[in-house]
Design a protein around this motif. Sequence first.
Motif, PDB file in Angstrom:
ATOM      1  N   SER A  37       0.828  -1.137   0.081  1.00 25.69           N
ATOM      2  CA  SER A  37       0.011  -0.116   0.128  1.00 25.69           C
ATOM      3  C   SER A  37       0.933   1.376   0.033  1.00 25.69           C
ATOM      4  O   SER A  37       0.388   2.199  -0.573  1.00 25.69           O
ATOM      5  CB  SER A  37      -1.006  -0.105   1.202  1.00 25.69           C
ATOM      6  N   SER A  81       1.295   2.756  -3.617  1.00 21.33           N
ATOM      7  CA  SER A  81       0.262   2.820  -4.221  1.00 21.33           C
ATOM      8  C   SER A  81      -0.231   4.121  -4.679  1.00 21.33           C
ATOM      9  O   SER A  81       0.207   5.096  -3.767  1.00 21.33           O
ATOM     10  CB  SER A  81      -1.172   2.035  -3.692  1.00 21.33           C
ATOM     11  N   PRO A  82      -1.089   4.496  -5.359  1.00 19.90           N
ATOM     12  CA  PRO A  82      -1.884   3.605  -6.320  1.00 19.90           C
ATOM     13  C   PRO A  82      -1.198   3.032  -7.683  1.00 19.90           C
ATOM     14  O   PRO A  82      -0.215   3.807  -7.842  1.00 19.90           O
ATOM     15  CB  PRO A  82      -3.142   4.344  -6.861  1.00 19.90           C
ATOM     16  N   TYR A  83      -1.386   1.932  -8.090  1.00 18.25           N
ATOM     17  CA  TYR A  83      -0.810   1.447  -9.306  1.00 18.25           C
ATOM     18  C   TYR A  83      -1.743   1.377 -10.532  1.00 18.25           C
ATOM     19  O   TYR A  83      -2.941   1.397 -10.248  1.00 18.25           O
ATOM     20  CB  TYR A  83      -0.415  -0.209  -9.188  1.00 18.25           C
ATOM     21  N   LEU A 111      -5.370  -5.734  -4.013  1.00 19.53           N
ATOM     22  CA  LEU A 111      -4.907  -4.893  -5.169  1.00 19.53           C
ATOM     23  C   LEU A 111      -6.096  -4.141  -5.644  1.00 19.53           C
ATOM     24  O   LEU A 111      -5.793  -3.166  -6.302  1.00 19.53           O
ATOM     25  CB  LEU A 111      -4.430  -5.815  -6.040  1.00 19.53           C
ATOM     26  N   LEU A 114      -5.806  -0.651  -4.427  1.00 20.22           N
ATOM     27  CA  LEU A 114      -4.880   0.131  -4.603  1.00 20.22           C
ATOM     28  C   LEU A 114      -4.437   0.214  -5.959  1.00 20.22           C
ATOM     29  O   LEU A 114      -3.249   0.708  -6.422  1.00 20.22           O
ATOM     30  CB  LEU A 114      -3.547  -0.910  -3.793  1.00 20.22           C
ATOM     31  N   THR A 115      -5.518  -0.212  -6.922  1.00 19.39           N
ATOM     32  CA  THR A 115      -4.993  -0.180  -8.430  1.00 19.39           C
ATOM     33  C   THR A 115      -6.221   0.927  -8.931  1.00 19.39           C
ATOM     34  O   THR A 115      -7.427   0.785  -8.583  1.00 19.39           O
ATOM     35  CB  THR A 115      -4.994  -1.415  -8.987  1.00 19.39           C
TER      36      THR A 115
END
Length: 328
Positions: A58, A61-63, A82, A85-86
């Motif tokens: 985390s 992130s963000p991804y 994820l 976090l994406t």
Amino acid sequence: MEKIICIGFGSSGRRYLKNIIKFDNYEIYIARRDLDSDIKPILADYEKYKFINYEDISKFSPYDYAFITSPSAFHFSNLKILDNLTKGSILIEKPLITDLNNLDKLLDIFKESQNRIFIGYQYRFHKLTKFIKNMIDKKNYGLFIEGEFIHSEDVRLWHPWEDYKESYSVNSNLGGGVKNTLSHDIDTALYLFGEPTNNISFEGKASFDSELISDTNDWHKSIFLYGSSDSYKPLIINSSYNSRVNLHNFILNFQKATFIGDYNSGLLEIYAEGGNLIKKEKLYSSKDECYTAVLKEMILSSTLEEKNHLTNLLDEDYINLICKVLLK
């Protein structure tokens, strides 16, 4: 610069990352539970990647893109992490889940997610699969009658740098087993012919001490039945870890022709009535070519208005279908 996170750094994860850098420069993070453990086999160009603790995902992130290539048993838990976090695309290696009890929760995530979620069935992009799909759609050779897919390998030879007995592929607690690991043909059948009217599944494990050491299935057979009960059209799917030779081929019978194909060589032969060879062609696709095609879909999907032609983009119907077929 766009960010990539990859959980799991086995052969699939490495192949995705090796091919995605063809498209652009990315900031690539590899999440590992033990940063001090050796990475095998030794790879060049480690400077492309930033290795981080799994617990620190985390923090960075963000991804923009996320790859879940961990052992199968952890795919679902990693998706839950994820997805929050994406802000772009997530690719999950097959299978999506290993416990049917998680299906409803998986569907809830999918329905609420702001991400585009893809699955790692690369053989949809193989030239052989694309050719057969085109022939089926055009009905050039009539309707499907029956057929068979065979995918057999010796799992002990996959990764010479490790003891196969420690691999997720042969351990049930990691979500292994040939049915999950070599499930490409199950997906290919569903992609080519759609949902079967009925399906029957058998699986087991060799019992001889001299054979494969595994606590999960090392052979699997499915029979997909298409059409009505009084006139079923069967499609048999065979997979095995116990073969002494690498086989990945098929035979498909249609009203006007028989197709014989070999994924390893790309050779396709089409025979008409009387056994007359009417077409012989090499339709080979390397693993890298198939992986690159998946990645291209992930990258381009954010700019495309029409999503229905994205081959590996998940939808609710497919999630229900593939999970129930694999976990039946």
